[in-house]
Design an enzyme around this catalytic site. Structure first.
Site, PDB file in Angstrom:
ATOM      1  N   GLU A   8      97.583 -24.264  48.536  1.00 43.80           N
ATOM      2  CA  GLU A   8      96.539 -23.257  48.774  1.00 43.80           C
ATOM      3  C   GLU A   8      96.564 -22.835  50.237  1.00 43.80           C
ATOM      4  OE1 GLU A   8      92.742 -24.910  47.755  1.00 43.80           O
ATOM      5  OE2 GLU A   8      93.323 -25.341  45.682  1.00 43.80           O
TER       6      GLU A   8
ATOM      7  N   ASP B 262      90.750 -19.674  57.364  1.00 51.10           N
ATOM      8  CA  ASP B 262      90.085 -19.981  58.615  1.00 51.10           C
ATOM      9  C   ASP B 262      88.716 -19.313  58.622  1.00 51.10           C
ATOM     10  OD1 ASP B 262      89.940 -21.285  60.948  1.00 51.10           O
ATOM     11  OD2 ASP B 262      91.315 -19.989  62.055  1.00 51.10           O
TER      12      ASP B 262
ATOM     13  N   LYS C 239      95.106 -22.290  53.712  1.00 55.95           N
ATOM     14  CA  LYS C 239      93.929 -22.875  54.356  1.00 55.95           C
ATOM     15  C   LYS C 239      93.231 -21.761  55.122  1.00 55.95           C
ATOM     16  CE  LYS C 239      92.380 -26.867  56.971  1.00 55.95           C
ATOM     17  NZ  LYS C 239      91.482 -26.222  57.915  1.00 55.95           N
TER      18      LYS C 239
ATOM     19  N   CYS D 178     116.400   5.664  88.578  1.00 58.89           N
ATOM     20  CA  CYS D 178     115.823   4.326  88.511  1.00 58.89           C
ATOM     21  C   CYS D 178     116.738   3.455  87.660  1.00 58.89           C
ATOM     22  CB  CYS D 178     114.431   4.384  87.890  1.00 58.89           C
ATOM     23  SG  CYS D 178     113.711   2.754  87.674  1.00 58.89           S
TER      24      CYS D 178
ATOM     25  N   CYS E 117     107.657   2.614  92.264  1.00 60.19           N
ATOM     26  CA  CYS E 117     108.391   1.824  91.279  1.00 60.19           C
ATOM     27  C   CYS E 117     109.014   0.588  91.936  1.00 60.19           C
ATOM     28  CB  CYS E 117     109.483   2.687  90.654  1.00 60.19           C
ATOM     29  SG  CYS E 117     110.579   1.774  89.560  1.00 60.19           S
TER      30      CYS E 117
ATOM     31  N   LYS F 136      99.235 -27.807  58.952  1.00 58.18           N
ATOM     32  CA  LYS F 136      98.820 -26.739  59.862  1.00 58.18           C
ATOM     33  C   LYS F 136     100.011 -25.908  60.332  1.00 58.18           C
ATOM     34  CE  LYS F 136      94.626 -26.858  61.057  1.00 58.18           C
ATOM     35  NZ  LYS F 136      94.041 -27.663  62.026  1.00 58.18           N
TER      36      LYS F 136
ATOM     37  N   CYS G 148     113.015   1.337  91.839  1.00 60.11           N
ATOM     38  CA  CYS G 148     113.691   2.431  92.555  1.00 60.11           C
ATOM     39  C   CYS G 148     112.822   3.057  93.638  1.00 60.11           C
ATOM     40  CB  CYS G 148     114.132   3.504  91.572  1.00 60.11           C
ATOM     41  SG  CYS G 148     112.767   4.468  90.915  1.00 60.11           S
TER      42      CYS G 148
ATOM     43  N   TYR H 101      87.545 -23.057  46.115  1.00 59.92           N
ATOM     44  CA  TYR H 101      88.711 -23.919  45.925  1.00 59.92           C
ATOM     45  C   TYR H 101      88.342 -25.344  45.517  1.00 59.92           C
ATOM     46  CZ  TYR H 101      87.329 -24.669  50.786  1.00 59.92           C
ATOM     47  OH  TYR H 101      86.609 -24.890  51.921  1.00 59.92           O
TER      48      TYR H 101
ATOM     49  N   CYS I  72     107.229   5.490  86.007  1.00 53.33           N
ATOM     50  CA  CYS I  72     108.065   5.729  87.170  1.00 53.33           C
ATOM     51  C   CYS I  72     108.670   7.109  87.008  1.00 53.33           C
ATOM     52  CB  CYS I  72     109.150   4.661  87.223  1.00 53.33           C
ATOM     53  SG  CYS I  72     110.588   5.156  88.176  1.00 53.33           S
TER      54      CYS I  72
HETATM   55  S1  IVH Z   1      89.620 -28.544  50.415  1.00 49.87           S
HETATM   56  C1  IVH Z   1      87.928 -32.526  49.816  1.00 49.87           C
HETATM   57  N1  IVH Z   1      90.883 -26.236  50.408  1.00 49.87           N
HETATM   58  O1  IVH Z   1      89.292 -26.776  55.660  1.00 49.87           O
HETATM   59  C2  IVH Z   1      88.650 -31.316  50.243  1.00 49.87           C
HETATM   60  N2  IVH Z   1      89.568 -26.806  52.301  1.00 49.87           N
HETATM   61  O2  IVH Z   1      89.589 -29.394  57.063  1.00 49.87           O
HETATM   62  C3  IVH Z   1      87.848 -30.475  51.104  1.00 49.87           C
HETATM   63  N3  IVH Z   1      89.507 -25.075  54.030  1.00 49.87           N
HETATM   64  O3  IVH Z   1      85.974 -27.903  55.495  1.00 49.87           O
HETATM   65  C4  IVH Z   1      88.421 -29.182  51.501  1.00 49.87           C
HETATM   66  N4  IVH Z   1      90.790 -23.614  52.985  1.00 49.87           N
HETATM   67  O4  IVH Z   1      86.388 -25.390  55.409  1.00 49.87           O
HETATM   68  C5  IVH Z   1      90.069 -27.069  51.097  1.00 49.87           C
HETATM   69  N5  IVH Z   1      92.008 -24.190  50.270  1.00 49.87           N
HETATM   70  C6  IVH Z   1      91.205 -25.033  50.938  1.00 49.87           C
HETATM   71  C7  IVH Z   1      90.681 -24.711  52.206  1.00 49.87           C
HETATM   72  C8  IVH Z   1      89.864 -25.629  52.866  1.00 49.87           C
HETATM   73  C9  IVH Z   1      90.065 -23.863  54.074  1.00 49.87           C
HETATM   74  C10 IVH Z   1      88.678 -25.656  55.111  1.00 49.87           C
HETATM   75  C11 IVH Z   1      87.309 -26.112  54.643  1.00 49.87           C
HETATM   76  C12 IVH Z   1      87.223 -27.565  54.988  1.00 49.87           C
HETATM   77  C13 IVH Z   1      88.290 -27.718  56.024  1.00 49.87           C
HETATM   78  C14 IVH Z   1      88.824 -29.117  55.962  1.00 49.87           C
END
Ligand code: IVH
Length: 686
Positions: free
Chosen positions: A117, A121, A119, A436, A412, A318, A415, A229, A430
């Protein structure tokens, strides 16, 4: 009477819910926003008239509650955990090893199935549905206790107020991420900046800030979205065997789930997924900072359990940080091919976005001032994907006393020619042209490049040497190089010298489009060069058109300028201006002549002379709103038929095509006795 109203209200709600579902969950909207708004307003009007028919799950009831004084605390019935991180293949393999060990999987051949999945932000939320209706929403808080942000979460259109379907759990607590899509984030910041308000550093802070507004109307004004998720509690409904099946069920219920989520097998599958999503990262509509891998089988999750505050069955992989802090040691000024002067930050080397960065662009002086960058500052450097590293912002608290102000030099750095900044342009340039050496170098590198004159073997280093030795002062000098001259340069020999001279010889036979492109006229890329070649056929005709188009005192309005050049598809007044001034410059013309004298040649292009159209030689002015076509469409039709379209009415105008709300141009036409046509008349002439 009320019955039919109630039925209409119910059907409008169902329709709006369906459109929301198609938009946020299926990502397949069926109607334009304007139609949605129309249905929405109809529902609002009916509900205002019959307030007794309002119900909390109506799509109109997202922004309801008055500002709360503060957020109440909500205890999570199941804690909201966090994830452990890994940063490389080795650590990921170790995670997989721990999973396999925990599950006592000894068969090396069978890989664990994970769900990959993105992650997101953003900021984590838990949303509780009771019998299908949104009952409560909370922030993660410390994982055990969060804040009650129900009123704010209700304003997020991606979060359904009511779940779809019949077979619903009695209680469903879903977990997910509220985020701010990048487009909305940028638009929000632009607006905030224009209004002199505080801007957000990143979309995550913007989303978190929006959710923590005490007045939900403020949350509603921020462009938030959500993906789900995970879950905390499910009562009155049997869990499936896997996480992926559960996510599928989420979608049936109308909860948005990230479409990039996939089942993957073993470490290899995880890494492949990581690479594929990583490639798409720069083009995603939202920010992600890594990938989460989760064991798919729910019974296995049970077996694996938790360590302190993170599950043993999931890990976050990450992406390398895209931002890092370092010290700005100095600012230098680089001169580009077109003379553009770019301030460049010299940095204490720092690892960011997977590479060590010691230079970063500051774009231009407006940016330097806007960000208030000073020498000695601690700065945040950003490198996302393949883009050039840039100084994103300064950390003002860390500014040392006496940090040096950055100033643009007057002349410049290469030149010593004067530097000018034209009105309305962010970039200073320039004025040295090919005198130049920096511009000369850039011009030559471009001139020989594959899509231009395509001279193989004349690389940047060799060009630098030949410039330094005084042997190359203009592109035309390339054609006077001898084998001995080039063979004498570093890392060159007789054989490579001969090869280069052969390549130079071959390049002389070219096409008009390539030749025009290789001249490096500002904003004339390959396709514009091609369009100019097809339109004019001969270089002489292009030069003549440019001379005739040279701005005269009379044509003050931009849209009247460059009629001959702007007749070429894709050429607007700005590009036309660059072409005119380039071709009008005597030393550019001298270079072109020398290149031709050296033997650079190309066949004339057949200009497809359409049979003279019915409007040949006639000049039109279009004004007002035409009933069925836009002015641009009308203009294209007239030009296609051989006519010309001008922006203002004069004695040379043959016809004025007037639509609704035609103003002074129509008056002037009438005063001058110019024939006035309707759109209908124009169509008849065509
Ligand atoms: S699972 C028990 N899935 O990441 C599992 N977290 O570092 C709990 N986050 O607090 C989280 N995308 O805010 C999960 N696809 C994803 C996520 C996700 C972002 C964030 C979430 C969580 C933090 C954990």
């Amino acid at each position: 009477m009320n019955d039919t109203r109630a039925a209409r209200i119910a059907s409008l709600r169902a329709e709006l819910d369906e459109h929301n579902y198609r938009y946020y969950v299926l990502d397949d909207p069926q109607i334009p926003d304007a139609d949605y708004d129309r249905l929405f307003r109809e529902l609002q009007a009916l509900e205002t008239e019959y307030p007794e028919l309002i119900s909390p799950e109506s799509p109109t009831q997202r922004v309801g509650a008055q500002p709360s004084g503060q957020f109440a605390t909500i205890q999570h019935s199941v804690p909201m955990l966090s994830l452990s991180n890994c940063f490389n293949e080795q650590e990921l393999a170790e995670f997989d090893g721990r999973v396999r060990k925990g599950l006592e999987l000894t068969d090396q051949a069978s890989a664990v199935v994970y769900v990959g999945e993105p992650k997101l932000d953003g900021t984590a939320v838990s949303v509780r549905y009771e019998d299908g209706l949104l009952a409560r929403a909370a922030t993660r808080g410390d994982g055990r206790n969060g804040e009650d942000i129900t009123a704010n979460v209700r304003t997020i259109r991606a979060v359904p107020l009511k779940l779809r379907g019949a077979d619903l759990p009695h209680v469903l607590e879903v977990r997910g991420e509220v985020y701010m899509p990048l487009k909305g984030f940028r638009a929000y910041n632009e607006r905030a900046e224009a209004a002199g308000e505080k801007t957000f550093v990143n979309p995550r802070n913007a989303a978190a800030g929006a959710l923590r507004q005490l007045d939900p109307r403020l949350t509603a004004a921020r462009p938030l979205a959500a993906y789900f998720y995970g879950w905390g509690v499910i009562e009155g409904w049997d869990l499936p065997e896997t996480h992926s099946e559960l996510l599928k069920q989420f979608r049936f219920w109308g909860l948005p789930v990230n479409p990039l989520i996939e089942q993957v097998e073993g470490v290899e599958g995880c890494l492949d997924y990581y690479a594929r999503v990583g490639d798409r990262r720069a083009n995603l509509a939202y920010e992600i900072d890594g990938i989460v891998y989760k064991v798919d089988r729910l019974d296995w999750r049970e077996t694996l359990g938790f360590v302190s505050r993170a599950p043993r069955w999931a890990i976050a992989h990450k992406f390398p940080a895209e931002e890092a802090m370092t010290i700005l040691q100095d600012v230098e000024f680089q001169v580009g091919r077109t003379g553009a002067i770019t301030p460049v930050a010299r940095l204490e080397p720092v690892f960011v976005g997977g590479v060590t960065v010691s230079n970063a662009t500051l774009h231009n002086m407006d940016e330097v001032r806007r960000k208030d960058v000073r020498i000695g500052d601690t700065v945040v450097v950003r490198r996302a994907g393949d883009v050039i590293p840039e100084v994103a912002r300064v950390i003002p608290d860390k500014r040392p006393a006496g940090a040096g102000v950055v100033t643009m030099p007057m002349t410049c750095p290469v030149c010593d020619s004067e530097i000018v900044r034209l009105e309305g342009e962010a970039v200073a340039r320039c004025t040295g042209g090919l005198i130049c050496q920096a511009q000369l170098h850039g011009a030559l590198v471009h001139f020989v490049s594959r899509r231009a004159m395509d001279i193989e073997g004349l690389g940047e280093k060799l060009i630098s040497q030949l410039i330094a030795s005084g042997r190359l002062r203009s592109p035309a000098d390339i054609f006077t190089l001898t084998v001995d001259e080039v063979a004498g340069m570093e890392r060159m020999a007789q054989k490579s010298g001969q090869n280069l001279i052969d390549a130079i010889e071959r390049s002389k036979q070219t096409s008009l489009a390539r030749f025009l492109y290789s001249l490096g006229i500002r904003e004339v890329g390959e396709s514009t060069a091609q369009a100019l070649a097809s339109h004019f056929g001969k270089l002489a005709d292009l030069i003549e058109a440019a001379e005739q188009d040279l701005p005269t005192a009379g044509a003050e309005k931009t849209k009247d300028r460059y009629p001959r050049l702007t007749a070429v598809p894709d050429v607007g007044t700005i590009v036309a201006g660059h072409i005119c001034s380039f071709l009008h410059e005597p030393h550019n013309r001298a270079i072109i002549e020398r290149l031709q004298a050296c033997g650079v040649h190309w066949p004339d292009v057949d200009v497809k002379q359409d049979a003279p159209g019915p409007l040949q030689g006639k000049t039109f002015v279009i004004t007002g709103t035409l009933p069925t076509m836009s002015r641009d469409e009308a203009k294209a039709l007239i030009q296609k038929a051989g006519g010309k379209v001008s922006g203002s009415v004069s004695g040379k105008t043959d016809f004025v095509v007037a639509g609704e709300a035609a103003g002074s141009k129509l008056d002037k036409a009438e005063a001058l006795g110019v024939a006035v046509l309707t759109e209908q008349d124009l169509k008849a002439m065509l």
